[in-house]
Enzyme design. Structure first.
Site, PDB file in Angstrom:
ATOM      1  N   ARG A  38       0.679  -1.269  -0.049  1.00 10.06           N
ATOM      2  CA  ARG A  38      -0.165   0.099   0.068  1.00 10.06           C
ATOM      3  C   ARG A  38       0.819   1.136  -0.076  1.00 10.06           C
ATOM      4  O   ARG A  38       1.907   1.253   0.686  1.00 10.06           O
ATOM      5  CB  ARG A  38      -0.900   0.092   1.384  1.00 10.06           C
ATOM      6  CG  ARG A  38      -1.872  -1.312   1.393  1.00 10.06           C
ATOM      7  CD  ARG A  38      -2.360  -1.078   2.770  1.00 10.06           C
ATOM      8  NE  ARG A  38      -3.390  -2.247   2.886  1.00 10.06           N
ATOM      9  CZ  ARG A  38      -4.138  -2.564   3.888  1.00 10.06           C
ATOM     10  NH1 ARG A  38      -4.191  -1.581   4.957  1.00 10.06           N
ATOM     11  NH2 ARG A  38      -5.024  -3.284   4.113  1.00 10.06           N
ATOM     12  N   ARG A  89      -8.569 -12.905   2.414  1.00 17.51           N
ATOM     13  CA  ARG A  89      -9.584 -13.704   2.622  1.00 17.51           C
ATOM     14  C   ARG A  89     -10.527 -14.153   1.354  1.00 17.51           C
ATOM     15  O   ARG A  89     -10.024 -13.541   0.349  1.00 17.51           O
ATOM     16  CB  ARG A  89     -10.709 -13.139   3.514  1.00 17.51           C
ATOM     17  CG  ARG A  89     -10.431 -12.708   5.036  1.00 17.51           C
ATOM     18  CD  ARG A  89     -11.689 -12.536   5.845  1.00 17.51           C
ATOM     19  NE  ARG A  89     -11.264 -11.881   7.025  1.00 17.51           N
ATOM     20  CZ  ARG A  89     -12.253 -11.731   7.870  1.00 17.51           C
ATOM     21  NH1 ARG A  89     -13.445 -12.424   7.785  1.00 17.51           N
ATOM     22  NH2 ARG A  89     -11.877 -10.860   8.954  1.00 17.51           N
ATOM     23  N   ARG A  95     -12.757  -9.356  -5.955  1.00 15.75           N
ATOM     24  CA  ARG A  95     -13.321  -8.162  -6.153  1.00 15.75           C
ATOM     25  C   ARG A  95     -12.556  -6.927  -6.338  1.00 15.75           C
ATOM     26  O   ARG A  95     -13.180  -5.989  -6.984  1.00 15.75           O
ATOM     27  CB  ARG A  95     -13.953  -7.731  -4.486  1.00 15.75           C
ATOM     28  CG  ARG A  95     -15.207  -8.706  -4.160  1.00 15.75           C
ATOM     29  CD  ARG A  95     -15.680  -8.221  -2.983  1.00 15.75           C
ATOM     30  NE  ARG A  95     -14.961  -8.213  -1.481  1.00 15.75           N
ATOM     31  CZ  ARG A  95     -14.824  -9.244  -1.012  1.00 15.75           C
ATOM     32  NH1 ARG A  95     -15.417 -10.471  -1.197  1.00 15.75           N
ATOM     33  NH2 ARG A  95     -14.007  -9.300   0.281  1.00 15.75           N
ATOM     34  N   HIS A 130      -6.281 -16.984  13.743  1.00 16.04           N
ATOM     35  CA  HIS A 130      -4.602 -16.893  13.670  1.00 16.04           C
ATOM     36  C   HIS A 130      -4.129 -18.173  13.927  1.00 16.04           C
ATOM     37  O   HIS A 130      -4.872 -19.291  14.290  1.00 16.04           O
ATOM     38  CB  HIS A 130      -4.054 -15.811  14.861  1.00 16.04           C
ATOM     39  CG  HIS A 130      -4.345 -14.515  14.312  1.00 16.04           C
ATOM     40  ND1 HIS A 130      -3.354 -14.258  13.371  1.00 16.04           N
ATOM     41  CD2 HIS A 130      -4.865 -13.684  14.871  1.00 16.04           C
ATOM     42  CE1 HIS A 130      -3.523 -12.743  13.165  1.00 16.04           C
ATOM     43  NE2 HIS A 130      -4.407 -12.388  14.091  1.00 16.04           N
ATOM     44  N   ILE A 132      -2.734 -19.990  16.153  1.00 14.31           N
ATOM     45  CA  ILE A 132      -3.379 -20.682  17.386  1.00 14.31           C
ATOM     46  C   ILE A 132      -4.717 -21.717  17.026  1.00 14.31           C
ATOM     47  O   ILE A 132      -4.902 -22.758  17.372  1.00 14.31           O
ATOM     48  CB  ILE A 132      -3.261 -19.890  18.559  1.00 14.31           C
ATOM     49  CG1 ILE A 132      -3.654 -20.947  19.856  1.00 14.31           C
ATOM     50  CG2 ILE A 132      -4.462 -19.044  18.410  1.00 14.31           C
ATOM     51  CD1 ILE A 132      -3.529 -19.987  21.148  1.00 14.31           C
ATOM     52  N   ASP A 160       1.807 -20.772  11.046  1.00 13.22           N
ATOM     53  CA  ASP A 160       2.140 -19.647  10.066  1.00 13.22           C
ATOM     54  C   ASP A 160       3.291 -20.231   9.138  1.00 13.22           C
ATOM     55  O   ASP A 160       3.189 -19.956   8.062  1.00 13.22           O
ATOM     56  CB  ASP A 160       2.370 -18.571  10.763  1.00 13.22           C
ATOM     57  CG  ASP A 160       1.488 -17.684  11.336  1.00 13.22           C
ATOM     58  OD1 ASP A 160       0.214 -17.933  10.876  1.00 13.22           O
ATOM     59  OD2 ASP A 160       1.573 -16.706  12.140  1.00 13.22           O
TER      60      ASP A 160
END
Length: 352
Positions: A38, A89, A95, A130, A132, A160
């Protein structure tokens, strides 16, 4: 000398955790990785910008993906890329007009890597989570911890990084190999819940064969056995023991003065583990970590000190192999694995 992935071009959409880790592995070994960020590179939790080891060896490009011109630029870049890695996601890239249908139509050989926690489909796919949470649902978290205690998560290594970023790196390279043979790219759906599950394959094998009790801390490799655990020493530090094979166990007993004790002959009797563990724990509390190192280092007793982050880079073995390197005052793990003919270039924080 160029790395093993010289000539591979990867387009990475900035994120945190597993996506950057996968891109780091590819960049470490010579791939050209263009990280799309960004404008302003607004810092998020887990992203330290140019000081983030996971972001090393990148080219960085700031684009506002709300701008149609930026979307056009990304599509142009994807036409020349071999791999795209994104960690949004499900549905977000579609989109934006950058979903796999669009980019694979532009570039049929493209490998489109999608990194999520729950995967692209299934009832939990749209939900936040996450590490966990992903390892909890996979069954892996249930196996970590002491007997009678709560589940203990191994920081975020299993979801991760092992079950996420490393699996993504493997997945996209497998798909690149396929694309080179067939001329057809594809989508790689990399879900951390799947990755955490496959990392537990050996545990599932033990469990399926009746060799693993579905409880924490009572099995061969989860701290149940007295010869496979960590122990505190007299100075408040810790050592690790992993003497599974009979010859290594015998050496451990010899070096620690336990070889003539008949109770320790019951190595593979789970009924003996708890009382023997108490005796081993008491024994290791009689000397400092350094004293145990002097006694057990350099032997096949399957022993090693538990080193802190500050200590690990200075261990003689790590120093000899160059397991850690430094750039700009930042100590970091060196690229791995190692290649004899195309060794990885020295990593650089920030960009190339």
């Amino acid at each position: 000398m160029p790395g093993a992935l010289e000539g591979l071009t990867v387009l990475e959409f900035a994120g945190i955790g597993p996506g950057p880790f996968a891109a780091m592995m590819l960049a470490d070994h010579g791939a050209r990785v263009i990280r799309i960020e960004r404008p302003g590179n607004t810092a998020r939790v887990g992203d330290a910008g140019n000081r983030d080891i996971l972001n090393r060896n990148r080219e960085r490009l700031a684009l506002d993906m709300k701008d149609p011109a930026a979307i056009g630029r990304i599509r142009e870049l994807a036409c020349e890329a071999d791999v795209v890695i994104e960690g949004f996601r499900p549905g977000v890239m579609e989109r934006l007009g950058l979903g796999p249908d669009v980019l694979l139509a532009d570039n049929p050989r493209l490998v489109y890597g999608r990194m999520t926690g729950w995967g692209q489909d299934g009832p939990m796919a749209p939900l936040a989570g996450h590490d966990i949470n992903y390892i909890a649902v996979s069954g892996a978290l249930h196996t970590y911890g002491q007997a009678g205690g709560k589940p203990v998560f191994p920081v975020n290594a299993v979801g991760d990084f092992g079950g996420g970023g490393m699996l993504m790196a493997f997945g996209v390279m497998a798909a690149v190999h396929s694309a080179q043979r067939t001329g057809k790219g594809q989508v790689v759906d990399c879900a951390m819940v799947d990755g955490a599950a496959i990392l537990s394959a050996m545990t599932w094998s033990f469990f399926g064969n009746g060799q693993w009790r579905d409880q924490r801390g009572v099995n061969l490799l989860d701290g149940g056995a007295h010869f496979y655990d960590t122990y505190e020493t007299a100075d408040g530090k810790w050592i690790s023991i992993g003497a599974i094979e009979p010859q290594f166990y015998a050496l451990l007993l010899e070096r620690t003065g336990l070889k003539d004790d008949p109770e320790f002959a019951r190595q593979m009797d789970p009924g003996a583990w708890a009382p023997l563990k108490e005796r081993v724990a008491a024994l290791f509390l009689t000397k400092t970590r350094e004293e145990w190192c002097a006694l057990l280092d350099g032997t096949d007793a399957c022993f090693a000190p538990v080193l802190s982050l500050a200590e690990a880079p200075h261990h003689p073995h790590n120093a000899a192999r160059g397991t850690f390197v430094e750039d700009g005052g930042m100590v970091m793990p060196a690229p791995a694995p190692r290649f004899s003919g195309t060794p990885a270039p020295a990593p650089r924080l920030g960009g190339k």
